[in-house]
Design a protein around this motif. Structure first.
Motif, PDB file in Angstrom:
ATOM      1  N   UNK A 196      12.881  53.778 -66.306  1.00  0.00           N
ATOM      2  CA  UNK A 196      12.314  52.872 -67.304  1.00  0.00           C
ATOM      3  C   UNK A 196      13.138  52.998 -68.582  1.00  0.00           C
ATOM      4  N   UNK A 197      13.817  51.933 -69.002  1.00  0.00           N
ATOM      5  CA  UNK A 197      14.654  52.029 -70.212  1.00  0.00           C
ATOM      6  C   UNK A 197      13.867  52.477 -71.448  1.00  0.00           C
ATOM      7  N   UNK A 198      12.634  52.020 -71.589  1.00  0.00           N
ATOM      8  CA  UNK A 198      11.830  52.409 -72.751  1.00  0.00           C
ATOM      9  C   UNK A 198      11.511  53.903 -72.725  1.00  0.00           C
ATOM     10  N   UNK A 199      11.099  54.387 -71.570  1.00  0.00           N
ATOM     11  CA  UNK A 199      10.752  55.800 -71.450  1.00  0.00           C
ATOM     12  C   UNK A 199      12.001  56.673 -71.561  1.00  0.00           C
ATOM     13  N   UNK A 200      13.100  56.241 -70.990  1.00  0.00           N
ATOM     14  CA  UNK A 200      14.348  57.000 -71.090  1.00  0.00           C
ATOM     15  C   UNK A 200      14.783  57.114 -72.544  1.00  0.00           C
ATOM     16  N   UNK A 201      14.629  56.037 -73.308  1.00  0.00           N
ATOM     17  CA  UNK A 201      14.999  56.072 -74.724  1.00  0.00           C
ATOM     18  C   UNK A 201      14.122  57.056 -75.490  1.00  0.00           C
TER      19      UNK A 201
END
Length: 84
Positions: free
Chosen positions: A55-60
């Motif tokens: 998940x790009x949001x969670x990874x960020x």
């Protein structure tokens, strides 16, 4: 394998929802015997998934030190509430 593990997991989950991730509605899952350590411990134990790198949001978020500190503090509070 320990009856208190589910209660500890619920307390950690509720604390995390309240303090850090109000949108987190992922269900608590029992591990079964597929995770050796959790299956063979005689004391309460949980495995916490802090986010998904897919998940790009969670990874960020996981890439931010301030978020990781907030997450660590939130998990600590959940554990302390769960064993109190």
């Amino acid at each position: 394998n320990n009856g208190a593990s589910f209660e500890l997991a619920k307390t950690i989950h509720t604390t995390t929802q309240t303090l850090l991730q109000p949108e987190n509605d992922r269900p608590i899952k029992q591990s079964g015997s597929s995770i050796y350590l959790l299956h063979h411990l005689g004391c309460p134990a949980v495995l916490v998934e802090c986010g998904f790198l897919s998940s790009p949001e969670e990874a960020a978020l996981l890439g931010e030190e301030s978020y990781r500190r907030q997450l660590a503090l939130t998990l600590c509070m959940g554990i302390l509430r769960g064993i109190a």
